[in-house]
Design a protein around this motif. Structure first.
Motif, mmCIF file in Angstrom:
data_model
loop_
_atom_site.group_PDB
_atom_site.id
_atom_site.type_symbol
_atom_site.label_atom_id
_atom_site.label_comp_id
_atom_site.label_asym_id
_atom_site.label_seq_id
_atom_site.Cartn_x
_atom_site.Cartn_y
_atom_site.Cartn_z
ATOM 1 N N GLU A 37 30.470 40.631 44.924
ATOM 2 C CA GLU A 37 30.033 40.971 43.458
ATOM 3 C C GLU A 37 31.053 40.071 42.667
ATOM 4 O O GLU A 37 32.169 39.412 43.026
ATOM 5 C CB GLU A 37 30.486 42.467 43.233
ATOM 6 N N GLU A 38 30.724 40.143 41.271
ATOM 7 C CA GLU A 38 31.541 39.337 40.138
ATOM 8 C C GLU A 38 32.849 39.740 39.884
ATOM 9 O O GLU A 38 33.032 41.009 39.628
ATOM 10 C CB GLU A 38 30.633 39.269 38.934
ATOM 11 N N VAL A 39 34.033 38.975 40.053
ATOM 12 C CA VAL A 39 35.308 39.169 39.647
ATOM 13 C C VAL A 39 35.823 38.735 38.411
ATOM 14 O O VAL A 39 35.509 37.315 38.566
ATOM 15 C CB VAL A 39 36.191 39.195 40.840
ATOM 16 N N THR A 40 36.215 39.175 37.507
ATOM 17 C CA THR A 40 36.708 38.314 36.158
ATOM 18 C C THR A 40 38.034 38.494 36.193
ATOM 19 O O THR A 40 38.702 39.470 36.337
ATOM 20 C CB THR A 40 36.166 39.096 34.862
ATOM 21 N N ILE A 41 38.891 37.382 36.012
ATOM 22 C CA ILE A 41 40.361 37.287 35.876
ATOM 23 C C ILE A 41 40.600 36.468 34.766
ATOM 24 O O ILE A 41 39.932 35.327 34.242
ATOM 25 C CB ILE A 41 40.925 36.549 37.125
ATOM 26 N N THR A 42 41.698 37.154 33.995
ATOM 27 C CA THR A 42 42.160 36.586 32.871
ATOM 28 C C THR A 42 43.596 36.216 32.721
ATOM 29 O O THR A 42 44.404 36.433 33.776
ATOM 30 C CB THR A 42 41.885 37.478 31.524
ATOM 31 N N ASN A 43 44.034 35.295 31.973
ATOM 32 C CA ASN A 43 45.539 34.983 31.778
ATOM 33 C C ASN A 43 45.816 33.908 33.152
ATOM 34 O O ASN A 43 47.076 33.893 33.639
ATOM 35 C CB ASN A 43 46.368 36.152 31.637
ATOM 36 N N ILE A 44 44.829 33.146 33.545
ATOM 37 C CA ILE A 44 45.227 32.428 34.582
ATOM 38 C C ILE A 44 45.878 31.002 34.173
ATOM 39 O O ILE A 44 45.298 30.506 33.158
ATOM 40 C CB ILE A 44 43.818 31.782 35.398
ATOM 41 N N PRO A 45 46.989 30.611 34.561
ATOM 42 C CA PRO A 45 47.520 29.488 34.202
ATOM 43 C C PRO A 45 46.882 28.110 34.502
ATOM 44 O O PRO A 45 46.536 27.951 35.735
ATOM 45 C CB PRO A 45 49.125 29.640 34.934
ATOM 46 N N ASP A 46 46.997 27.408 33.581
ATOM 47 C CA ASP A 46 46.368 26.097 33.703
ATOM 48 C C ASP A 46 47.379 24.935 34.075
ATOM 49 O O ASP A 46 47.923 24.265 33.361
ATOM 50 C CB ASP A 46 45.620 25.496 32.333
ATOM 51 N N ILE A 47 47.643 24.997 35.521
ATOM 52 C CA ILE A 47 48.548 24.382 36.278
ATOM 53 C C ILE A 47 47.843 23.666 37.274
ATOM 54 O O ILE A 47 47.019 24.089 37.969
ATOM 55 C CB ILE A 47 49.731 25.234 36.630
ATOM 56 N N ARG A 234 43.840 41.231 34.775
ATOM 57 C CA ARG A 234 44.661 40.415 33.846
ATOM 58 C C ARG A 234 46.060 40.083 34.542
ATOM 59 O O ARG A 234 46.703 40.978 35.106
ATOM 60 C CB ARG A 234 44.912 40.884 32.581
ATOM 61 N N MET A 235 46.371 38.752 34.649
ATOM 62 C CA MET A 235 47.674 38.314 35.297
ATOM 63 C C MET A 235 48.793 38.671 34.348
ATOM 64 O O MET A 235 48.870 38.696 33.340
ATOM 65 C CB MET A 235 47.527 36.896 35.419
ATOM 66 N N LEU A 236 49.851 39.192 35.207
ATOM 67 C CA LEU A 236 51.230 39.358 34.550
ATOM 68 C C LEU A 236 51.816 38.095 34.059
ATOM 69 O O LEU A 236 51.423 36.976 34.252
ATOM 70 C CB LEU A 236 52.180 40.085 35.491
ATOM 71 N N PRO A 237 52.609 38.251 32.865
ATOM 72 C CA PRO A 237 53.342 36.996 32.477
ATOM 73 C C PRO A 237 54.189 36.625 33.693
ATOM 74 O O PRO A 237 54.794 37.208 34.422
ATOM 75 C CB PRO A 237 54.120 37.376 31.439
ATOM 76 N N ASP A 238 54.523 34.937 33.649
ATOM 77 C CA ASP A 238 55.363 34.678 34.982
ATOM 78 C C ASP A 238 56.850 34.689 34.629
ATOM 79 O O ASP A 238 57.422 34.102 33.847
ATOM 80 C CB ASP A 238 55.011 33.039 34.884
ATOM 81 N N MET A 239 57.315 35.643 35.565
ATOM 82 C CA MET A 239 58.597 35.859 35.611
ATOM 83 C C MET A 239 59.614 34.682 35.568
ATOM 84 O O MET A 239 60.708 34.663 34.986
ATOM 85 C CB MET A 239 59.204 36.947 36.309
ATOM 86 N N ILE A 258 61.108 35.275 23.369
ATOM 87 C CA ILE A 258 59.985 35.055 24.353
ATOM 88 C C ILE A 258 59.113 36.187 24.616
ATOM 89 O O ILE A 258 59.646 37.443 24.330
ATOM 90 C CB ILE A 258 60.864 34.871 25.817
ATOM 91 N N LYS A 259 57.902 35.819 23.971
ATOM 92 C CA LYS A 259 56.962 36.976 23.794
ATOM 93 C C LYS A 259 56.070 37.435 25.031
ATOM 94 O O LYS A 259 56.168 36.935 26.105
ATOM 95 C CB LYS A 259 55.788 36.239 22.714
ATOM 96 N N ASP A 260 55.794 38.638 24.714
ATOM 97 C CA ASP A 260 55.056 39.380 25.760
ATOM 98 C C ASP A 260 55.411 39.352 27.243
ATOM 99 O O ASP A 260 54.777 38.791 28.246
ATOM 100 C CB ASP A 260 53.779 39.065 25.571
ATOM 101 N N VAL A 261 56.578 39.736 27.486
ATOM 102 C CA VAL A 261 57.201 39.365 28.928
ATOM 103 C C VAL A 261 57.087 40.428 29.991
ATOM 104 O O VAL A 261 57.398 40.228 31.098
ATOM 105 C CB VAL A 261 58.793 39.210 28.728
ATOM 106 N N SER A 262 56.352 41.520 29.716
ATOM 107 C CA SER A 262 56.201 42.828 30.539
ATOM 108 C C SER A 262 57.557 43.174 30.926
ATOM 109 O O SER A 262 57.938 43.175 32.209
ATOM 110 C CB SER A 262 55.250 42.330 31.607
ATOM 111 N N TRP A 263 58.434 43.640 30.218
ATOM 112 C CA TRP A 263 59.763 43.998 30.462
ATOM 113 C C TRP A 263 59.965 44.690 31.653
ATOM 114 O O TRP A 263 60.713 44.721 32.547
ATOM 115 C CB TRP A 263 60.523 44.588 29.211
#
Length: 435
Positions: A37-47, A234-239, A258-263
């Motif tokens: 089935e389809e899986v949607t993933i967001t906040n994938i880093p473009d690296i 959705r991916m967490l921010p990169d610690m 540093i914005k939106d760090v998921s403290w």
């Protein structure tokens, strides 16, 4: 081979937003193979590393559609297993460390998984034993072609079991979890890694229909299910990137947000930087770092002995940040021992810092003692080559604080882990040019 030219000695200012987490993405993207089935993933880093993995999935027959910046859908309803035996796969899979995590999902869903010996950073030995010992305990047969450095596991049926991992390997735990979710019966994994990225994987799998309990602890119980469905994630921010920007702000005496760090997912990172004298303020889910006009002073232990910063499995300090911390403390007030326990080659980049005027004693392959300059003398610009992702960024931070113009070659290593780093740094005032 790409090159950065960096004019150092400039203060930076403004806001910077961390990319999605590279190490989480490597696990999450492999997990799409567990369902048709389809899986949607967001906040994938473009690296580079993540784009290589997406290309591998596409070659495997996964239908991939880009929905926007960092947003993709994946549908693995017609996987081409013949590709796993092809020369193209043996070549392309070798160029990416994270390709090892394709094996668990392929074994679980299709009864076989293969991988060439993965490449990646030259930072020392990174064993694969934990992965394959876990698969064998689940009932898989293991084979290894020494001539081609090609690994394989096969099983008609995986059966749940108890296992005590020989090390709390993050990728090993992820791989075994992805295999166990479709195994018959219950699997218990003790000494499991419990990093936030692994927690993210487990939560995603549970949304897909898996039955994983103990998430966040080192004891995971997995009740096997017959199939998994689609989901959104959705991916967490990169610690590691967050820690890199903290080190950059300190070294350049810059005021940064540093914005939106998921403290809540940063673990020891804020407290370790505070022990090294860095002022951090929590503002909502952002980190505010004021200008350190008077520098920063390393704390000693209560008895007055020298502070040691060492890596450890979560919730200990992540090894990926020790290179950044080592560079940052070259301008601190005081001394510190950096103890890199996991990888025996990761401190070898200090010769470049010595060329720049840093005071570092490399005690052995795992330990370095740093005597800080307290900004009484600046690092000096030089020409250097990036040996791996984290050392490359550490040298970039050193160059941004140094007097004069530095050159860093082999910046593909940096691009493997940091998205458009030169553009993002220019936006906060850095003098950096990609040649």
């Amino acid at each position: 081979m790409g090159t950065f030219k960096i004019e150092g000695g400039h203060q930076l200012s403004g806001e910077i937003t961390p990319q999605g987490a590279k190490n989480e993405a490597l696990q999450i993207l492999c997990a799409v193979l567990l369902t048709p089935e389809e899986v949607t993933i967001t906040n994938i880093p473009d690296i580079i590393d993540i784009n290589k993995l997406i290309a591998l999935l596409k070659d495997l027959g996964v239908k991939i559609e880009k929905k926007g910046k960092g947003s993709y859908t994946f549908k693995a309803d017609n996987v081409n297993l013949d590709y796993l035996q092809s020369d193209d796969f043996k070549r392309d899979g070798r160029g990416l460390r994270g390709s090892i995590m394709l094996v668990g999902p392929l074994l679980a869903r299709f009864g076989k998984g293969y991988i060439p010996k993965p490449g990646g950073d030259k930072i020392g030995r990174r064993r694969l034993d934990t992965h394959f010992e876990g698969f064998i305990k689940l009932g898989a047969k293991f084979r290894y072609n020494k001539e081609e450095y090609f690994y394989g596991v096969e099983a008609e049926t995986l059966k749940g079991t108890y296992m005590l991992l020989d090390e709390a390997s993050v990728t090993g735990t992820a791989n075994i979890v992805m295999a166990a979710v479709l195994a018959e019966g219950e699997t218990t994994i003790y000494n499991a890694a419990c990093e936030p990225y692994l927690q993210q994987l487990c939560k995603m799998l549970n949304r897909m229909g898996a039955k994983i309990s103990g998430v966040g602890s080192n004891l995971l119980k997995i009740e096997g299910v017959k199939e998994l469905g689609g989901t959104e994630h959705r991916m967490l921010p990169d610690m590691i990137e967050i820690g890199s920007w903290i080190g950059l702000a300190a070294m350049t005496k810059s005021e940064l947000t540093i914005k939106d760090v998921s403290w809540d997912d940063l673990g020891q990172i804020p407290s370790v930087f505070r022990k090294l004298g860095i002022q951090l303020e929590r503002k909502g889910d952002d980190i505010y770092i004021p200008e350190h006009k008077d520098g920063y002073e390393i704390q000693n232990y209560i008895d007055g002995s020298i502070l040691t910063v060492a890596d450890a499995p979560w919730p200990g300090m992540t090894p990926d940040l020790l290179s950044i911390i080592l560079v940052m403390v070259t301008q601190a007030r005081g001394e510190v021992v950096i103890h890199q326990k996991m990888f025996e080659s990761r401190l070898f980049f200090v010769d470049k810092l010595l060329d720049m005027g840093a005071k570092i004693i490399l005690c052995d392959p795992h330990r370095a003692t740093v005597i800080g300059h307290d900004f009484k003398s600046t690092l000096k610009a030089t020409t250097m080559t990036s040996p791996d992702i984290r050392a490359g960024v550490s040298l970039l931070i050193a160059a941004l604080s140094a007097k004069g113009t530095s050159t860093i070659h082999n910046i593909e290593q940096i691009d493997r882990g940091y998205e458009n780093i030169d553009e993002r740094l220019r936006a906060i005032g850095a003098k950096i040019e990609r040649v």
